[in-house]
Design a protein around this motif. Structure first.
Motif, PDB file in Angstrom:
ATOM      1  N   GLN A 429       0.817  -1.218   0.000  1.00 56.15           N
ATOM      2  CA  GLN A 429       0.000   0.000   0.000  1.00 56.15           C
ATOM      3  C   GLN A 429       0.849   1.266   0.000  1.00 56.15           C
ATOM      4  N   GLN A 430       1.885   1.290   0.808  1.00 54.09           N
ATOM      5  CA  GLN A 430       2.725   2.488   0.887  1.00 54.09           C
ATOM      6  C   GLN A 430       3.380   2.787  -0.459  1.00 54.09           C
ATOM      7  N   SER A 431       3.898   1.767  -1.098  1.00 55.19           N
ATOM      8  CA  SER A 431       4.529   1.953  -2.404  1.00 55.19           C
ATOM      9  C   SER A 431       3.506   2.322  -3.470  1.00 55.19           C
ATOM     10  N   ALA A 432       2.300   1.743  -3.375  1.00 57.99           N
ATOM     11  CA  ALA A 432       1.252   2.061  -4.342  1.00 57.99           C
ATOM     12  C   ALA A 432       0.845   3.525  -4.239  1.00 57.99           C
ATOM     13  N   TRP A 433       0.728   4.018  -2.999  1.00 61.35           N
ATOM     14  CA  TRP A 433       0.361   5.424  -2.835  1.00 61.35           C
ATOM     15  C   TRP A 433       1.458   6.340  -3.343  1.00 61.35           C
ATOM     16  N   ALA A 434       2.697   5.927  -3.230  1.00 63.72           N
ATOM     17  CA  ALA A 434       3.795   6.718  -3.794  1.00 63.72           C
ATOM     18  C   ALA A 434       3.623   6.860  -5.304  1.00 63.72           C
ATOM     19  N   SER A 435       3.193   5.781  -5.976  1.00 65.33           N
ATOM     20  CA  SER A 435       2.951   5.843  -7.421  1.00 65.33           C
ATOM     21  C   SER A 435       1.815   6.798  -7.754  1.00 65.33           C
ATOM     22  N   ILE A 436       0.748   6.750  -6.968  1.00 70.38           N
ATOM     23  CA  ILE A 436      -0.380   7.649  -7.194  1.00 70.38           C
ATOM     24  C   ILE A 436       0.048   9.104  -7.007  1.00 70.38           C
ATOM     25  N   LEU A 437       0.841   9.369  -5.979  1.00 70.24           N
ATOM     26  CA  LEU A 437       1.342  10.722  -5.750  1.00 70.24           C
ATOM     27  C   LEU A 437       2.148  11.210  -6.947  1.00 70.24           C
ATOM     28  N   TRP A 438       3.062  10.372  -7.399  1.00 69.01           N
ATOM     29  CA  TRP A 438       3.968  10.767  -8.479  1.00 69.01           C
ATOM     30  C   TRP A 438       3.192  11.018  -9.776  1.00 69.01           C
ATOM     31  N   PHE A 439       2.237  10.134 -10.074  1.00 68.04           N
ATOM     32  CA  PHE A 439       1.462  10.279 -11.310  1.00 68.04           C
ATOM     33  C   PHE A 439       0.640  11.562 -11.289  1.00 68.04           C
ATOM     34  N   ASN A 440      -0.136  11.766 -10.236  1.00 71.02           N
ATOM     35  CA  ASN A 440      -1.026  12.924 -10.205  1.00 71.02           C
ATOM     36  C   ASN A 440      -0.279  14.229 -10.019  1.00 71.02           C
ATOM     37  N   MET A 441       0.940  14.162  -9.516  1.00 67.15           N
ATOM     38  CA  MET A 441       1.748  15.365  -9.394  1.00 67.15           C
ATOM     39  C   MET A 441       2.268  15.816 -10.753  1.00 67.15           C
ATOM     40  N   LEU A 442       2.610  14.878 -11.632  1.00 69.55           N
ATOM     41  CA  LEU A 442       3.348  15.216 -12.846  1.00 69.55           C
ATOM     42  C   LEU A 442       2.585  15.000 -14.149  1.00 69.55           C
ATOM     43  N   SER A 443       1.683  14.033 -14.205  1.00 70.86           N
ATOM     44  CA  SER A 443       1.047  13.683 -15.471  1.00 70.86           C
ATOM     45  C   SER A 443      -0.049  14.672 -15.837  1.00 70.86           C
ATOM     46  N   LEU A 444       0.009  15.182 -17.066  1.00 75.59           N
ATOM     47  CA  LEU A 444      -1.040  16.057 -17.576  1.00 75.59           C
ATOM     48  C   LEU A 444      -2.093  15.276 -18.345  1.00 75.59           C
ATOM     49  N   ASP A 445      -1.847  13.998 -18.570  1.00 73.22           N
ATOM     50  CA  ASP A 445      -2.805  13.133 -19.251  1.00 73.22           C
ATOM     51  C   ASP A 445      -3.377  12.157 -18.235  1.00 73.22           C
ATOM     52  N   PRO A 446      -4.628  12.337 -17.805  1.00 73.09           N
ATOM     53  CA  PRO A 446      -5.184  11.481 -16.752  1.00 73.09           C
ATOM     54  C   PRO A 446      -5.428  10.041 -17.177  1.00 73.09           C
ATOM     55  N   LYS A 447      -5.157   9.702 -18.437  1.00 80.04           N
ATOM     56  CA  LYS A 447      -5.345   8.321 -18.902  1.00 80.04           C
ATOM     57  C   LYS A 447      -4.032   7.675 -19.349  1.00 80.04           C
ATOM     58  N   ASP A 448      -2.922   8.259 -18.982  1.00 77.99           N
ATOM     59  CA  ASP A 448      -1.609   7.755 -19.412  1.00 77.99           C
ATOM     60  C   ASP A 448      -1.166   6.588 -18.535  1.00 77.99           C
ATOM     61  N   VAL A 449      -1.620   5.383 -18.870  1.00 73.16           N
ATOM     62  CA  VAL A 449      -1.267   4.213 -18.060  1.00 73.16           C
ATOM     63  C   VAL A 449       0.179   3.774 -18.309  1.00 73.16           C
ATOM     64  N   MET A 450       0.822   4.342 -19.312  1.00 72.30           N
ATOM     65  CA  MET A 450       2.234   4.027 -19.597  1.00 72.30           C
ATOM     66  C   MET A 450       3.177   5.023 -18.924  1.00 72.30           C
ATOM     67  N   PHE A 451       2.676   5.795 -18.010  1.00 68.11           N
ATOM     68  CA  PHE A 451       3.439   6.874 -17.382  1.00 68.11           C
ATOM     69  C   PHE A 451       4.759   6.384 -16.806  1.00 68.11           C
ATOM     70  N   PHE A 452       4.739   5.233 -16.115  1.00 64.82           N
ATOM     71  CA  PHE A 452       5.952   4.751 -15.454  1.00 64.82           C
ATOM     72  C   PHE A 452       6.891   4.008 -16.396  1.00 64.82           C
ATOM     73  N   GLY A 453       6.514   3.936 -17.675  1.00 68.23           N
ATOM     74  CA  GLY A 453       7.450   3.370 -18.654  1.00 68.23           C
ATOM     75  C   GLY A 453       8.648   4.279 -18.851  1.00 68.23           C
ATOM     76  N   THR A 454       8.382   5.574 -18.900  1.00 65.67           N
ATOM     77  CA  THR A 454       9.450   6.590 -18.997  1.00 65.67           C
ATOM     78  C   THR A 454       9.104   7.690 -17.998  1.00 65.67           C
ATOM     79  N   VAL A 455       9.247   7.379 -16.730  1.00 62.85           N
ATOM     80  CA  VAL A 455       8.777   8.268 -15.676  1.00 62.85           C
ATOM     81  C   VAL A 455       9.660   9.508 -15.577  1.00 62.85           C
ATOM     82  N   PRO A 456       9.060  10.706 -15.550  1.00 64.05           N
ATOM     83  CA  PRO A 456       9.854  11.934 -15.467  1.00 64.05           C
ATOM     84  C   PRO A 456      10.273  12.238 -14.034  1.00 64.05           C
ATOM     85  N   ALA A 457      11.252  13.116 -13.911  1.00 69.40           N
ATOM     86  CA  ALA A 457      11.666  13.603 -12.594  1.00 69.40           C
ATOM     87  C   ALA A 457      10.748  14.750 -12.183  1.00 69.40           C
ATOM     88  N   ALA A 458      10.724  15.029 -10.891  1.00 73.41           N
ATOM     89  CA  ALA A 458       9.855  16.089 -10.356  1.00 73.41           C
ATOM     90  C   ALA A 458      10.680  17.323 -10.028  1.00 73.41           C
TER      91      ALA A 458
END
Length: 801
Positions: A429-458
């Protein structure tokens, strides 16, 4: 802008007030409309007092009505001619009292201003309601104006179609009368045919103008939909993403719902207008009829705009009472990634939408008792990517499908969730929430399920803001600038400008080893939310402050000043440090030993010298205890620990070293409102506080690795995690001197030597009675240990917990 034009652009609420105003007979709305420019330029207030001025305006008013009547005669607008004649006859009643007419017109103008002022005040109030809804931007104000313009166009078009129908009825009446008269005179017949052809030409022009107005209305609607869907809705979706991770953004849909509904209502009215044109064509048509040529394209365009609007699920219709079913499903087009899991939804996946469970008047369906079943993997194959994602980096989307049907218009609708992470064990759960934080912080496409394929820095500004949101959403108090700066220093070392720094995903949550930055930060967050929320919310915990900064803050303060900070090495730990000015260099045991040995003459010179030299070195000394964790805090509230924390000073008298919360707030003033009402032995927490004895020491060698250690931060190293209940701070004295002497000490009460940890710290557990019953024997043995060695002064202190 003219007053009348401003009134016509008001919202429906204020247009209704305007209509109610002109239900009166004093000034017909048609006269106000057609003579608006002239009426607003006249001095009616002066005329109400001056008979001569009033008579002039009265006569000019009648002349203007005659001019307007002539225009309607030229346009052959039969009904308007009749109305204008009737209005003129009504005004002629004021021939002897023109001042009364002037006063009446002035009254109507004043009432119009009241409606305008009320509308403007309402708009200003909405702009000032910052806490309830976001401040309107210039774009939103422009959108409001365009929305009012769209409503006005619809009303004008409705009036135009009524006029078109009247013209067609007038032509039909005259033509049917002509046929019934059976005119035989060719010249008269030809004359009438010319008249009918002229009427047909005017009717044709009116139809063209009406269709042109329809196209303009659809242009305005399309412009609004683009603003709503491509700008306002996208902005809202971004706010929704940030809100999901704690941002205090406004995600209320009420305003968007009003806008979407307004445009949808206008488009449904356009569909009714088009149906009315069909009806008119059915009654009368002719060669090259523009309605027949243009209507199909207008129908298609209207329907396309409605579909684009309705599929956003933000249109509310009060008359929408038919049954709508919604079905939930997982994405069937999962990304082609090796090992990527796919799921089926098990349970009742289809439900009726209803308003009974909605708090906002919308339609909802409540899905419960659903479960997911992983599909059997088909292995690799063509097109399968070799990208490796962990389970908690897999993003999945949940879809909801239904069908909308109203007034003969039907469209399939689909809504989708923000990406979710599917876990099979609570440890993820802790690691999963980290992924949710990272995605919603950086992704401008709310349907980009490939986000962590080439994950950007913050970027640090975004990252620091996100960390603050976590505290803000959990405790109603975020991180201040100093706290964020300390975290930045730990991540990047000392920098001139942290705004250009970036945090990588691997450093945040994916580095090898269990103690990542997120594990450390989340541990603090959980501890504060569970045990420390009240004092955190009051701003009593400095929290994120480095040890070096802590020393700089405290060394200039008076004795007893303390601050609270989070441990940098113990996950979910909090500690406090305080200023101690009395540097006698002796532990609690040595203090007891001095009291005993000063009775002996041959030791007096040595101990007087020892104490004197220590007092000379009376510089501010910063002492720290080992962090308290949930093991402690679940038994004793932290404010009670602070309240009852004591050390044994000279004369074996317990004394609290914590007097002033940094910078200078008395301890009881800061924490008193949370104290337990009982004191002393009656305090229920004293049994915990009195059972353990621990040491406060300063050891340079006691450094431990942590998720924010030197190689990660390029800054200060971190505090240690040593001992049972003590967190070491730095010390200039040699740590091993005490150990060399204590290794030979045998306590007759114990079966073996006193326990020493690897760093030379002595940890013992005693109750108060142990000290009372065995002081002489203990001091005797301690004397045997220390007397021959002439041990140099060491700075330590005993504390009860």
């Amino acid at each position: 802008m003219a007053q009348w034009d401003r009134l016509r652009q008001l919202s429906a609420t204020y247009l209704q007030q305007l209509n109610e105003l002109y239900d009166r007979d004093g000034l017909p709305m048609d006269v106000r409309h057609y003579l608006s420019a002239w009426i607003e330029k006249q001095e009616w207030q002066r005329a109400a007092r001056d008979y001569d001025v009033a008579m002039v305006l009265y006569q000019v008013l009648l002349e203007n009505l005659d001019i307007q009547h002539s225009r309607f005669v030229q346009e052959e607008s039969f009904l308007q001619q009749h109305n204008i004649r009737r209005y003129k006859q009504s005004f002629q009643r004021h021939q002897d009292e023109p001042c009364v007419l002037a006063s009446t017109i002035q009254w109507f103008l004043d009432k119009e201003k009241e409606i305008l002022n009320s509308a403007e005040l309402s708009e200003q109030v909405q702009l000032l309601q910052v806490e309830q809804e976001a401040m309107e931007t210039t774009c939103q104000q422009e959108l409001q104006r365009k929305m009012a313009g769209l409503r006005n166009d619809v009303q004008c078009l409705e009036h135009a179609i009524i006029c078109l129908e009247e013209q067609q009825d007038e032509f039909d009446f005259k033509y049917q009368t002509h046929k019934m008269e059976a005119v035989t005179d060719e010249a008269q017949k030809n004359e009438r045919m010319k008249m009918f052809q002229s009427l047909i030409n005017k009717l044709n022009d009116y139809r063209k103008n009406t269709l042109a107005d329809l196209n303009k209305l659809l242009d305005r609607a399309e412009d609004l939909i683009n603003l709503l869907v491509r700008k306002e809705l996208v902005d809202w979706q971004r706010r929704q993403q940030k809100s999901c991770i704690g941002a205090p953004d406004n995600v209320c849909l009420d305003q968007l719902e009003k806008w979407f509904t307004c445009v949808a209502v206008c488009l449904f009215q356009v569909r009714e207008f088009l149906n009315k044109l069909d009806e008119l064509v059915g009654k009368m048509s002719y060669e090259n009829d523009p309605i027949k040529a243009q209507k199909p394209a207008l129908n298609n365009r209207t329907d396309a705009l409605l579909k684009d609007l309705l599929k956003r699920l933000l249109v509310k219709f009060a008359e929408l009472n038919h049954s709508m079913k919604v079905k939930v499903s997982m994405s069937r087009e999962a990304p082609q990634i090796k090992g990527y899991r796919r799921f089926n939804v098990l349970g009742t996946a289809t439900k009726d939408l209803n308003m009974a469970e909605s708090l906002s008047g919308g339609m909802v369906a409540d899905f419960r008792h659903l479960s997911l079943k992983e599909q059997k993997s088909g292995g690799g194959g063509k097109g399968i990517s070799e990208i490796s994602l962990s389970v908690t980096e897999e993003l999945h989307i949940i879809y909801f499908n239904t069908v909308f049907d109203l007034k003969g218009f039907s469209v399939e609708l689909q809504a989708s969730s923000l990406p979710v992470v599917i876990i099979s064990n609570s440890s993820q759960q802790q690691s999963a929430w980290a992924s949710i934080l990272w995605f919603n912080m950086l992704s401008l496409d709310p349907k980009d399920v490939m986000f962590f394929g080439t994950v950007p820095a913050a970027p640090w500004p975004q990252f620091g803001e996100m960390l603050s949101w976590q505290f803000l959403s959990a405790t109603k108090r975020g991180l201040d600038d100093d706290q964020r700066k300390m975290i930045a220093h730990k991540l990047f070392g000392k920098q001139q400008n942290y705004d250009i720094c970036q945090v990588t995903w691997s450093k945040f949550s994916k580095e090898n080893g269990p103690d990542t930055f997120w594990v450390w930060f989340d541990g603090i967050l959980v501890m504060v939310k569970t045990y420390l929320e009240n004092i955190w919310r009051e701003g009593l915990i400095m929290g994120f402050v480095s040890r070096g900064k802590e020393k700089l803050l405290l060394k200039k303060k008076k004795r007893g000043t303390f601050l609270l900070r989070f441990s940098e090495s113990v996950v979910g730990g909090i500690t406090f440090s305080w200023v101690e000015m009395d540097s006698t260099g002796l532990t609690f045991f040595i203090s007891q030993y001095i009291q005993h040995q000063l009775k002996l003459f041959y030791y007096s010179f040595y101990f007087i010298t020892l104490v004197s030299s220590s007092l000379i070195l009376g510089e501010p000394d910063i002492k720290t205890v080992q962090p308290f964790t949930k093991t402690d805090l679940c038994q004793i509230p932290f404010h009670e620990i602070i309240r009852n924390f004591q050390i044994l000073e000279a004369e074996n008298i317990p004394e609290s070293p914590l007097l002033f919360l940094y910078p200078d707030t008395p301890k009881d003033e800061a924490f008193g409102k949370w104290y337990n009402g009982k004191t002393g032995a009656d305090n229920p927490y004293m049994k915990y506080i009195k059972t353990k004895l621990m040491f406060v020491s300063k050891e340079n060698s006691l450094e431990a690795r942590s998720p924010m250690s030197c190689d990660m931060t390029q800054g200060d190293c971190l505090e240690p995690m040593n001992g049972l209940y003590g967190e070491a701070a730095e010390q200039e004295d040699e740590p091993r001197l005490l150990q060399s002497q204590l290794e030979t000490f045998q306590d007759p009460m114990l079966s073996s030597s006193l326990p020493l940890d690897d760093d030379g710290l002595l940890y013992m557990s005693f109750t108060d009675s142990d000290f009372i019953q065995q002081p002489d024997q203990f001091l005797t043995d301690f004397n045997n240990l220390l007397a021959p060695s002439l041990l140099p002064a060491q700075t330590c202190g005993g504390i009860f917990q």
